[in-house]
Design a protein around this motif. Structure first.
Motif, PDB file in Angstrom:
ATOM      1  N   SER A  34     111.521 114.069 112.906  1.00 13.16           N
ATOM      2  CA  SER A  34     112.866 113.346 112.762  1.00 13.16           C
ATOM      3  C   SER A  34     113.592 113.759 113.774  1.00 13.16           C
ATOM      4  N   GLY A 321     113.939 114.085 106.328  1.00 11.46           N
ATOM      5  CA  GLY A 321     113.340 113.887 107.438  1.00 11.46           C
ATOM      6  C   GLY A 321     112.612 112.509 107.575  1.00 11.46           C
ATOM      7  N   MET A 324     115.015 109.735 108.138  1.00  5.32           N
ATOM      8  CA  MET A 324     115.841 109.550 109.474  1.00  5.32           C
ATOM      9  C   MET A 324     114.743 109.401 110.513  1.00  5.32           C
ATOM     10  N   ALA A 325     113.543 109.574 110.379  1.00  2.63           N
ATOM     11  CA  ALA A 325     112.391 109.376 111.358  1.00  2.63           C
ATOM     12  C   ALA A 325     112.234 107.734 111.545  1.00  2.63           C
TER      13      ALA A 325
END
Length: 460
Positions: A34, A321, A324-325
């Protein structure tokens, strides 16, 4: 340069799916992936290598827009962080309430519901409990509660393995039709892709089929024939309950169920209702007396502070993570749509898939099958970025069903499966040989019923 971001995502994704061979917690690659995606996106944006696009289809180029484009980039990042935080706050609230119930031994009350020695009847009782509980407290927690219950009821490890594996199928099916039953349905609900009413109306019948058919077949199989020696609920176990057990169980479950009602009445995001629910349960837990001679010294044993220390923060960080990635991929402009407008990576992928497989239903069934191999959270997060169908459309209902139930086909395909695997040391190959076909039959039958209802009986 776009390929660097996609490569980071692919490597990170592979690391997540291979967490068992690598012996690495999947939170680690999720967080690193991320941060790296957004770092490369920011550097490339300021260098003019690529543009970003927000959720309102506004494209920003630093070379053309300067300060205004800079604000556009920042707002896009903040928007995605805000949407991710909504899911995380919701999950933290739900997890804490469940832990408070557990501290007050609320789930002990469920043991009294199981008073049979028939293996077949026990299978159905446990299955129905898993199906209903997972819709209320989520499929992961329901699995943990029921496997704990099975340990008290079935001393024989081999027999218990079969029941634990069937719990995974029932819990995943139960979580698919409830906005609070599975992380993926919660994501779709918070993203306003489905409503609680729409999800229940159109997904509950396919979910019942997905749960009932494997159980019907299994009830005629050898492991579920005959009787077993169950441990009767004796006075000592009755004494193991606390004065507060019943109160906290019904209050906790009731407050979790009230969240969709709160959202319907106020039109506020679900996390606000979950904050209220947690506040009420926490308030009652501060003043309730779990024991007869309850002293201040023992208060900490039943406090919400202890419950908060028991929730799995690594799972919360994993969702941070991975979401958001996926948001980074969604924000990267990658080519143009069929209308000639700039589109993000995921929307571009959707158009490529649409061209390769014109039937969207086939794509969603494949998504369900893939969710058994790779985590369903990023798959659903990606599909939210790929498609822009209206709220409560057939597509979103089918994605909720497929992603929720498809993971049952492999023991590592769902959070419930991973929890069962960890608690009972279920062997991957054993599950693949003995249970996977049952889960597949249920998944396909449920998908068929879903398409019959949505495409034939109530075509819209």
């Amino acid at each position: 340069m776009e390929s660097i971001i996609i490569l980071i995502f692919v490597i990170g994704y592979l690391s997540i799916t291979l967490e068992h061979p690598l012996k690495l917690d999947k939170t680690v690659p999720a967080l690193i992936m991320s941060a790296l995606i957004w770092a490369v996106l920011a550097i490339g944006f300021h260098k003019g290598w690529f543009n970003v696009i927000d959720t309102y289809e506004n494209s920003f180029s630093f070379l053309d827009g300067g300060t205004e484009a800079e604000h556009g980039f920042e707002n896009t990042l903040l928007h995605h962080l805000g949407k991710t935080a909504e899911i995380l706050i919701f999950l933290i609230g739900a997890m804490t309430i469940v832990e408070i119930i557990d501290l007050h031994r609320g789930f002990e009350v469920l043991k009294s519901a199981v008073k049979t020695k028939s293996k077949r009847r026990l299978l159905w009782i446990i299955g129905i409990l898993a199906f209903i509980l997972s819709a209320i407290i989520d499929n992961l927690t329901a699995t943990i509660v029921l496997i704990t219950l099975l340990r008290k009821l079935i001393p024989d490890k081999q027999t218990r393995l079969w029941y634990a594996a069937m719990v995974v199928i029932a819990a995943n099916a139960g979580g698919a039709w409830s906005p609070i039953g599975d992380v993926t349905t919660t994501m779709l609900w918070i993203a306003k892709k489905v409503t609680a009413g729409g999800l229940i109306e159109f997904v509950i019948i396919p979910s019942v089929v997905c749960f009932a058919l494997p159980f019907l077949i299994a009830s005629y199989m050898k492991p579920f024939r005959g009787h077993l020696v169950t441990e009767e609920l004796n006075e000592d176990e009755e004494a193991g309950r606390l004065l507060s057990s019943k109160t906290m169980l019904f209050l906790g479950l009731g407050m979790i169920v009230s969240v969709p009602v709160f959202k319907t009445l106020t039109h506020l995001p679900p996390y606000v209702g979950m904050m209220l629910a947690l506040g009420v349960v926490w308030l009652v837990s501060e003043y309730i007396h779990p024991e007869e001679d309850f002293s201040k010294e023992r208060r900490h044993l039943y406090s919400a502070h202890k419950a908060l220390s028991r929730i799995e923060i690594s799972s919360i960080l994993f969702f941070l993570g991975i979401l958001m990635a996926v948001a980074g991929l969604e924000s990267l402009v990658y080519g143009v749509s069929s209308e000639g407008d700039p589109v993000g990576t995921l929307r571009y992928l959707a158009e490529v898939l649409q061209a390769a497989i014109p039937n969207q239903d086939v794509v969603v069934i494949l998504l369900g099958i893939f969710s058994a191999i790779i985590d369903n959270v990023p798959l659903v997060a990606a599909s939210i970025g790929m498609y822009d169908s209206p709220t409560d459309s057939v597509l979103w209902h089918f994605i909720a069903y497929s992603a929720g139930t498809g993971g049952s086909m492999l023991i590592i395909g769902s959070a419930a499966g991973v929890a069962a695997m960890g608690m009972e040391k279920i062997d991957f190959i054993w599950y693949l040989k003995k249970i996977a076909w049952l889960a597949f039959v249920g998944f396909i039958a449920g998908a068929g019923v879903f398409l019959l209802i949505e495409r034939v009986l109530f075509a819209h």
